[in-house]
Motif scaffolding. Structure first.
Motif, PDB file in Angstrom:
ATOM      1  N   GLN B  37      33.236  46.762  43.694  1.00 19.63           N
ATOM      2  CA  GLN B  37      34.399  45.907  43.853  1.00 19.63           C
ATOM      3  C   GLN B  37      35.657  46.750  43.952  1.00 19.63           C
ATOM      4  O   GLN B  37      35.847  47.684  43.167  1.00 19.63           O
ATOM      5  CB  GLN B  37      34.519  44.946  42.669  1.00 19.63           C
ATOM      6  CG  GLN B  37      35.646  43.940  42.785  1.00 19.63           C
ATOM      7  CD  GLN B  37      35.767  43.060  41.548  1.00 19.63           C
ATOM      8  OE1 GLN B  37      35.310  43.434  40.470  1.00 19.63           O
ATOM      9  NE2 GLN B  37      36.378  41.896  41.690  1.00 19.63           N
ATOM     10  N   GLY B  40      41.567  43.472  43.901  1.00 25.64           N
ATOM     11  CA  GLY B  40      42.002  42.316  44.670  1.00 25.64           C
ATOM     12  C   GLY B  40      40.955  41.720  45.588  1.00 25.64           C
ATOM     13  O   GLY B  40      41.269  40.834  46.384  1.00 25.64           O
ATOM     14  N   GLU B  41      39.736  42.199  45.473  1.00 27.66           N
ATOM     15  CA  GLU B  41      38.666  41.675  46.318  1.00 27.66           C
ATOM     16  C   GLU B  41      37.481  41.253  45.458  1.00 27.66           C
ATOM     17  O   GLU B  41      37.375  41.615  44.292  1.00 27.66           O
ATOM     18  CB  GLU B  41      38.221  42.722  47.331  1.00 27.66           C
ATOM     19  CG  GLU B  41      39.326  43.158  48.283  1.00 27.66           C
ATOM     20  CD  GLU B  41      38.849  44.183  49.289  1.00 27.66           C
ATOM     21  OE1 GLU B  41      39.707  44.715  50.018  1.00 27.66           O
ATOM     22  OE2 GLU B  41      37.639  44.453  49.358  1.00 27.66           O
ATOM     23  N   GLY B  42      36.563  40.493  46.071  1.00 32.45           N
ATOM     24  CA  GLY B  42      35.362  40.120  45.362  1.00 32.45           C
ATOM     25  C   GLY B  42      34.333  41.231  45.387  1.00 32.45           C
ATOM     26  O   GLY B  42      34.422  42.161  46.190  1.00 32.45           O
ATOM     27  N   PRO B  43      33.344  41.171  44.494  1.00 29.32           N
ATOM     28  CA  PRO B  43      32.275  42.182  44.498  1.00 29.32           C
ATOM     29  C   PRO B  43      31.460  42.120  45.784  1.00 29.32           C
ATOM     30  O   PRO B  43      31.198  41.034  46.302  1.00 29.32           O
ATOM     31  CB  PRO B  43      31.415  41.784  43.286  1.00 29.32           C
ATOM     32  CG  PRO B  43      32.283  40.908  42.452  1.00 29.32           C
ATOM     33  CD  PRO B  43      33.177  40.204  43.406  1.00 29.32           C
TER      34      PRO B  43
END
Lengths: 117, 111
Positions: B37, B40-43
């Motif tokens: 991850q 600021g982003e998803g996994p």
């Protein structure tokens, strides 16, 4: 590949406002979606399991009336943070799994950064 | 009680070094997934391991699932700055699709 879309990606609002976050599976159907909360540099904390057509299952310590979940279709789950306060500020992430394929991993949305002033 | 212990939680190394991240549990998992991850982003899913003793390779990353399906490791060879990020292991115990996450490993690779 499986895509999960989360919207909005960023929300800033005043204390007392209710905020709705959407999670959509774009190219597959998901009877179950999951909602997580994440603090900076920490792992994901499962809040609840969203079940299509039935009530969500909440993890211990998560307030049901505070975090309303609706899963009205096989491709959409929503999380509403009601009467949000600064302590609700966090990164919220949803995930979904393709119901038609066994042993499929969860696919995650890009998260929603919620900031309550 | 943490059901899936991930270590180390923080790792700062120089470019070119090797590293290993561990995830250990007393519980048996039907599968285990590794995610990466960025802020600021998803996994993003890296790999899923299902069979005890399984080894999977993804370029410079090697993933191993323990024989008893209770533990897993991620080994990165010749780390690069682009490997920087939060690495998460997550186990599936066949509980309606719920995943149990480790604490995460914050990796920083300096040029």
């Amino acid at each position: 590949g499986a895509v999960v879309s989360q919207h909005p990606s960023w929300v800033i609002c005043k204390s007392g406002t209710s905020v709705k976050i959407e999670c959509r599976s774009l190219d597959f159907q998901a009877t179950t979606m999951f909602w997580y909360r994440q603090f900076p540099k920490q792992s994901l904390m499962l809040m609840a399991t969203s079940n299509e057509g039935s009530k969500a299952t909440y993890e211990q310590g998560v307030e049901k009336d505070k975090f309303l979940i609706n899963h009205a279709s096989l491709t959409l789950s929503t999380l509403t943070v009601t009467s949000a306060h600064p302590e609700d500020s966090s990164f919220y992430i949803c995930s979904a799994r393709d119901r038609t394929v066994s042993n499929q991993p969860q696919h995650f949305g890009d998260g929603t950064r919620l900031s309550i002033l | 009680t943490q059901l899936l212990e991930q270590s180390p939680q923080f790792l700062s190394i120089q470019e070119g070094e090797n590293l290993t991240v561990y995830c250990n549990s007393s519980s048996v998992f039907s599968s285990l997934q590794w995610y990466r991850q960025e802020p600021g982003e998803g996994p993003v899913l890296l790999v899923t391991v299902v069979t005890g003793g399984e080894v999977k390779k993804l370029k410079r990353l090697t993933f191993q699932f323990g024989d008893a399906r209770k533990d897993s490791s991620l080994h990165i060879t010749a780390a690069q700055p682009g490997d920087t990020g939060l690495y998460l292991c997550a186990g599936d115990r066949n509980q309606g699709g719920k995943l149990i996450f480790g604490q995460g490993t914050e990796l920083s690779v300096k040029p």
